[in-house]
Design a protein around this motif. Structure first.
Motif, PDB file in Angstrom:
ATOM      1  N   ASN A  94       0.074  -1.507  -0.430  1.00  0.00           N
ATOM      2  CA  ASN A  94       0.255   0.265  -0.210  1.00  0.00           C
ATOM      3  C   ASN A  94       0.949   1.036   0.355  1.00  0.00           C
ATOM      4  OD1 ASN A  94      -2.697  -1.361   0.107  1.00  0.00           O
ATOM      5  ND2 ASN A  94      -2.312  -1.407   1.817  1.00  0.00           N
ATOM      6  N   ILE A  95       2.126   1.230  -0.124  1.00  0.00           N
ATOM      7  CA  ILE A  95       2.925   2.577  -0.132  1.00  0.00           C
ATOM      8  C   ILE A  95       2.227   3.232  -1.547  1.00  0.00           C
ATOM      9  CG2 ILE A  95       4.758   1.538   1.247  1.00  0.00           C
ATOM     10  CD1 ILE A  95       6.321   0.270  -1.196  1.00  0.00           C
ATOM     11  N   GLY A  96       2.598   4.246  -1.275  1.00  0.00           N
ATOM     12  CA  GLY A  96       2.564   5.002  -2.280  1.00  0.00           C
ATOM     13  C   GLY A  96       3.599   5.902  -3.650  1.00  0.00           C
ATOM     14  N   ARG A  97       5.344   5.308  -2.298  1.00  0.00           N
ATOM     15  CA  ARG A  97       6.667   6.041  -3.706  1.00  0.00           C
ATOM     16  C   ARG A  97       7.015   5.450  -2.976  1.00  0.00           C
ATOM     17  NH1 ARG A  97       8.915  12.329  -2.360  1.00  0.00           N
ATOM     18  NH2 ARG A  97      10.219  11.963  -4.703  1.00  0.00           N
ATOM     19  N   VAL A  98       8.817   5.083  -4.324  1.00  0.00           N
ATOM     20  CA  VAL A  98       9.729   4.183  -4.737  1.00  0.00           C
ATOM     21  C   VAL A  98      10.041   5.027  -4.556  1.00  0.00           C
ATOM     22  CG1 VAL A  98      10.182   2.027  -4.851  1.00  0.00           C
ATOM     23  CG2 VAL A  98       7.980   2.128  -4.609  1.00  0.00           C
ATOM     24  N   VAL A  99      11.871   5.384  -3.699  1.00  0.00           N
ATOM     25  CA  VAL A  99      12.996   5.820  -4.087  1.00  0.00           C
ATOM     26  C   VAL A  99      14.027   4.955  -4.239  1.00  0.00           C
ATOM     27  CG1 VAL A  99      14.228   8.255  -3.781  1.00  0.00           C
ATOM     28  CG2 VAL A  99      11.990   8.451  -3.326  1.00  0.00           C
ATOM     29  N   VAL A 100      14.987   5.164  -5.659  1.00  0.00           N
ATOM     30  CA  VAL A 100      15.799   3.641  -5.499  1.00  0.00           C
ATOM     31  C   VAL A 100      16.997   4.949  -5.740  1.00  0.00           C
ATOM     32  CG1 VAL A 100      16.028   1.920  -7.240  1.00  0.00           C
ATOM     33  CG2 VAL A 100      13.599   2.436  -6.824  1.00  0.00           C
ATOM     34  N   SER A 101      18.013   4.617  -4.962  1.00  0.00           N
ATOM     35  CA  SER A 101      18.872   5.423  -4.313  1.00  0.00           C
ATOM     36  C   SER A 101      20.722   4.607  -4.799  1.00  0.00           C
ATOM     37  CB  SER A 101      19.381   5.852  -3.416  1.00  0.00           C
ATOM     38  OG  SER A 101      19.494   5.284  -2.249  1.00  0.00           O
ATOM     39  N   GLY A 102      21.419   4.950  -5.941  1.00  0.00           N
ATOM     40  CA  GLY A 102      22.626   3.481  -5.370  1.00  0.00           C
ATOM     41  C   GLY A 102      23.892   5.241  -5.463  1.00  0.00           C
TER      42      GLY A 102
END
Length: 436
Positions: free
Chosen positions: A265-273
């Protein structure tokens, strides 16, 4: 259908290399781990690749296809705090146990990629927990896992993909050993030690952190393939055959199947690296969005500069790693510079893509056989051609990682990364290109 293209490459090709394994802490206390010159070994940070992607149809009583998560935190005050969550959305009717599909408000019909969610991860809140994945592989064939740091009522997911070089032939994999953990078993102790070094944006207690209401995931790196491969190669540098599992892309798929089930149910995914992890975030953006079609997926790539070598080096890597490309990106195996225009046509605003780096990055220069002047010219051309939701933060110099060189300090360009990345995180309309 997913497509991969296999190309031959000259056996005589050998590449100079510098490996910089960047430290794990973000925005505060960051420094580089180890710089290997010439044929020196890689630094100690880094670990295995990362997981795949899922669709959005209801599975086994999870939210129905009509239910979506909230849109994540809205921009807070200028003090840097994130706003309240988008509400998470109400659950739909119970699903009928079907498999995951590609429907959802953030799904991309012309990038038909999805996976079936598997078992949700049960871990205590606000602490790092190791999660083993028996179906994952490091370069030496041993399994690895991820670390997860959830929080109650998380509105989003912040993923960090570790960096640490790359290898694609006998010279880079066996002689130069130009990527981290190629010979290591990357188990619980290693993964938790690396994840435990994360701070700044990975601190639930920091009220100025725009991601304090996000769950956190750490993906190690041990496959030498920028988290994007699915191939098995046998290399021989004169001392016998050695099998290397370039399994990073398959690891991504395995991880995301469980993450999709864990955060429905999350509204946002931020993928960093950073470095190889930054490349991994970029190369897997389409997979992450397919995994979370009910959530907006954003990328922050630090030091994974999308340059084009003057030779066929990128095609050599794609071939060695048996990389799966996003459907329809016909030039993605030929030119790194083809990825952002492709994404610009498919992964549209309000999604955001952030790229930070140094215009004369010496590590990238060694990696792709380019001079500082060539890198700067290519990066400025890339900036000029970016889509409206793709922004760059460039600094002058030959350093490798903006984060690793101290994100909170003012630079020679009188520019600091922190305000820029806060604008990115908080959906500030003023977010734009920064630096020279």
């Amino acid at each position: 259908m997913l497509r991969r293209r296999v190309r031959s490459y000259p056996a005589s090709m050998r590449n100079t290399w510098v490996v910089t394994a960047i430290g794990l802490c973000l925005l505060v206390g960051c420094g580089s781990d180890a710089d290997g010159g010439g044929s020196g070994g890689a630094g100690s940070s880094g670990a295995s690749g990362s997981g795949g992607t899922a669709g959005s149809a209801a599975t086994g009583g999870s939210s129905g296809s009509g239910a979506t998560g909230g849109t994540g935190g809205t921009s807070g005050s200028s003090g840097g705090e994130s706003g309240s969550s988008g509400g998470g959305g109400e659950s739909g009717n119970s699903g009928s146990g079907g498999t995951a599909g590609s429907e959802g408000p953030w799904a991309i019909p012309d990038l038909p990629y999805s996976v079936t969610p598997t078992t949700a991860i049960d871990a205590p809140a606000d602490q790092w927990t190791y999660v083993a994945f028996p179906d994952s592989k490091c370069a030496n064939g041993t399994a690895t896992g991820i670390a997860i740091n959830p929080i109650d009522d998380a509105i989003g997911l912040l993923v960090f993909m570790q960096g640490g070089g790359a290898c694609w032939d006998a010279d880079t994999c066996l002689v130069r050993k130009a990527s981290v953990h190629l010979e290591d078993t990357v188990g619980e102790a290693t993964v938790l030690a690396e994840a435990g070094g994360l701070s700044g944006l990975f601190d639930h207690g920091n009220q100025a952190n725009p991601f304090r209401q996000f769950a956190y995931v750490y993906m190690p790196y041990c496959t030498g393939d920028l988290h994007a491969g699915q191939g098995t190669q046998t290399y021989n540098a004169g001392a016998g055959d050695v099998t290397i599992e370039h399994h990073g892309g398959r690891n991504v798929e395995a991880y995301l199947k469980r993450l999709r089930a864990t955060f429905p149910n999350i509204g946002r995914v931020v993928v960093s690296g950073i470095s190889a992890g930054g490349f991994g975030a970029t190369l897997n953006w389409w997979r992450y969005q397919g995994a979370f079609p009910y959530a907006r997926v954003d990328i922050w790539d630090d030091a994974g500069l999308l340059v084009d070598a003057t030779d066929a080096r990128w095609s050599v890597m794609v071939n060695a790693w048996d990389m799966v490309l996003p459907p329809g990106c016909d030039a993605c195996d030929e030119r790194m510079s083809a990825w952002l225009p492709f994404y610009g046509a498919h992964l549209l605003a309000p999604r955001r893509y952030a790229l930070s780096g140094y215009l004369g990055d010496a590590v990238i220069g060694q990696y792709f056989g380019l001079t500082a002047e060539m890198i700067e010219s290519q990066m400025l051309a890339l900036r000029a051609a970016t889509a409206a939701n793709q922004k760059t933060f460039f600094l002058s110099g030959t350093q490798h990682s903006v984060i690793g060189e101290g994100a909170l300090t003012m630079t020679s360009d009188n520019t600091s990364l922190l305000p820029w990345i806060l604008q990115y995180a908080l959906d500030d309309a003023a977010w734009d290109h920064a630096g020279p």
